[in-house]
Write an enzyme that holds these catalytic residues in place. Structure first.
Site, PDB file in Angstrom:
ATOM      1  N   ASN A   1     -21.377  54.025  80.795  1.00 61.02           N
ATOM      2  CA  ASN A   1     -20.566  52.987  80.159  1.00 61.02           C
ATOM      3  C   ASN A   1     -20.642  51.425  80.660  1.00 61.02           C
ATOM      4  O   ASN A   1     -20.003  50.356  80.255  1.00 61.02           O
ATOM      5  CB  ASN A   1     -19.055  53.118  80.172  1.00 61.02           C
TER       6      ASN A   1
ATOM      7  N   ARG B   1      -8.107  50.910  85.012  1.00 62.57           N
ATOM      8  CA  ARG B   1      -7.292  51.967  84.818  1.00 62.57           C
ATOM      9  C   ARG B   1      -5.766  51.403  84.556  1.00 62.57           C
ATOM     10  O   ARG B   1      -5.545  50.279  85.161  1.00 62.57           O
ATOM     11  CB  ARG B   1      -7.045  53.004  85.626  1.00 62.57           C
TER      12      ARG B   1
ATOM     13  N   GLN C   1      -2.061  57.469  77.728  1.00 60.79           N
ATOM     14  CA  GLN C   1      -3.086  56.978  76.587  1.00 60.79           C
ATOM     15  C   GLN C   1      -3.042  58.346  75.852  1.00 60.79           C
ATOM     16  O   GLN C   1      -3.211  59.574  76.481  1.00 60.79           O
ATOM     17  CB  GLN C   1      -4.422  56.691  76.975  1.00 60.79           C
TER      18      GLN C   1
END
Length: 398
Positions: free
Chosen positions: A154, A292, A321
């Site tokens: 990512n 985070r 989440q």
């Protein structure tokens, strides 16, 4: 509310002859996977590999080898106001006899200490993406569970997202866009909080794979670049970027107009940006956090933005989440938050889906998981990633 979704393998007799030809060392493994709902987009676009409809492209491959795949979107238990569980999620039920669990940073199935205790067959936890803080790492270590992720999958996607959100905050883009949607035209209201990025002091908490790429992408903006990390960059890297190293976060943040957080979440970084750290920030500083959510104290941050001490906040990471509708970051002013999407572009999904399959292939063949950077913890070989120096759990709210 998202409707619950569970899809499991079905193997008929005609498939068994084919399965007898398999070459994997491990047989009849149960893989439980929690993925975000695909909805209409997932049904129509097979390249959204990370959704529940497309299942990381794993189903046929696993079933052809005689393994079971269970995919669910139902990952969280329901609890009453006293915290008593009133309904157990499909994820928790299926995990109890699973050998492998796959989850995502974007829609994490929390592998808590309690769930680990209830799952005696669990041997491997894979993150389809980067960041394995949804797993109770110390308890996983004690239970002999290997934890792996698709390191690097990512990095470009997230670095680009960081730069986009820095510009959005500094240039006051979001309120300007909102004016257009709402039929307004108030130039002064936007100019009141809009600056050039050029000449500002920008620093990253960690200069690893993502943080380093953020620095590279910011250099052409003619900003002052800063970083802090447990491992210093080489002199050649520092010289090429013109970046200044700081020994600690506390020493760096008072000098910065823009702070970007790019470090892993572990016991040493949980709530790193608490009220005391936020008070050390330069008045009016902007913060972008794509690392985070639990690195930042949500209530302290909301108060700092409300007061104006923090000029604005953006990012895509929350805790928990999906974020509840009442999360203070949804309600505070001058924010540019998105759902957790920075690392799940279609390009990134192709990379992390391929990485998950590679990790599974090695596990099923009783091979060492490579490259080594994929491995977060490997209790059997006493290996712990230097990116996670503190295995204390972060799967529960403070």
């Amino acid at each position: 509310m998202l409707s619950n979704f569970v899809r499991r393998s079905t193997i008929n007799a005609s498939q068994l002859n084919h399965i007898s030809q398999r070459t994997f060392a491990k047989t009849s493994q149960k893989v439980v996977c929690t993925l975000y709902p695909g909805g209409e987009a997932g049904r129509n676009n097979p390249n959204i590999l990370g959704c529940s409809d497309n299942e990381l492209g794993l189903r046929k491959w696993l079933e052809d080898q005689g393994h079971t795949l269970v995919v669910t979107t139902d990952k969280d238990n329901e609890v009453d106001k006293n915290g008593k569980v009133t309904r157990v999620s499909e994820f928790e039920k299926e995990l109890k006899d699973a050998n492998v669990v796959i989850s995502q940073p974007f829609y994490p199935g929390y592998v808590t200490p309690e769930r680990i205790k209830q799952s005696p067959n669990l041997k491997l936890a894979i993150t389809a993406g980067v960041g394995s803080d949804h797993v109770a790492l110390q308890e996983a270590w004690d239970a002999g569970i290997t934890v792996a992720e698709v390191t690097g999958s990512n990095v470009v996607s997230v670095a680009e997202h960081v730069v986009m959100q820095i510009l959005s905050l500094v240039r006051n883009y979001i309120p300007a866009y909102k004016q257009v949607i709402e039929g307004e035209w108030d130039i002064a209201a936007i100019a009141d909080r809009a600056w050039d990025l050029e000449g500002k002091q920008v620093g990253t908490i960690a200069a690893g794979r993502i943080g380093y790429r953020v620095l590279q992408r910011l250099k052409p903006f003619d900003v002052g670049l800063h970083y802090t990390d447990y491992q210093r960059l080489t002199k050649e890297q520092e010289d090429s970027l013109g970046v200044t190293y700081h020994e600690s976060v506390e020493a760096m943040v008072p000098k910065l107009d823009v702070i970007t957080i790019n470090c892993p979440l572990h016991g040493g970084t949980e709530y790193l940006f608490d009220r005391k750290m936020l008070e050390k920030c330069k008045p009016g500083a902007f913060i972008v956090n794509t690392a985070r959510g639990k690195i930042v104290d949500e209530n302290a941050l909301a108060d700092a933005v409300d007061s104006g001490h923090i000029g604005g906040y953006a990012g895509d990471v929350w805790f928990p989440q999906p974020a509840p509708r009442t999360h203070p970051w949804r309600l505070m002013p001058r924010h540019g938050m998105t759902p957790h999407v920075s690392g799940t572009t279609l390009d990134a999904q192709a990379r992390y889906a391929a990485g998950v399959k590679s990790i599974l292939t090695q596990y099923l063949n009783d091979e060492k998981i490579t490259p080594q950077e994929y491995v977060i913890i490997d209790p059997d070989n006493k290996y712990q990633s230097p990116a996670y120096p503190d295995l204390r759990g972060m799967t529960k709210k403070k």
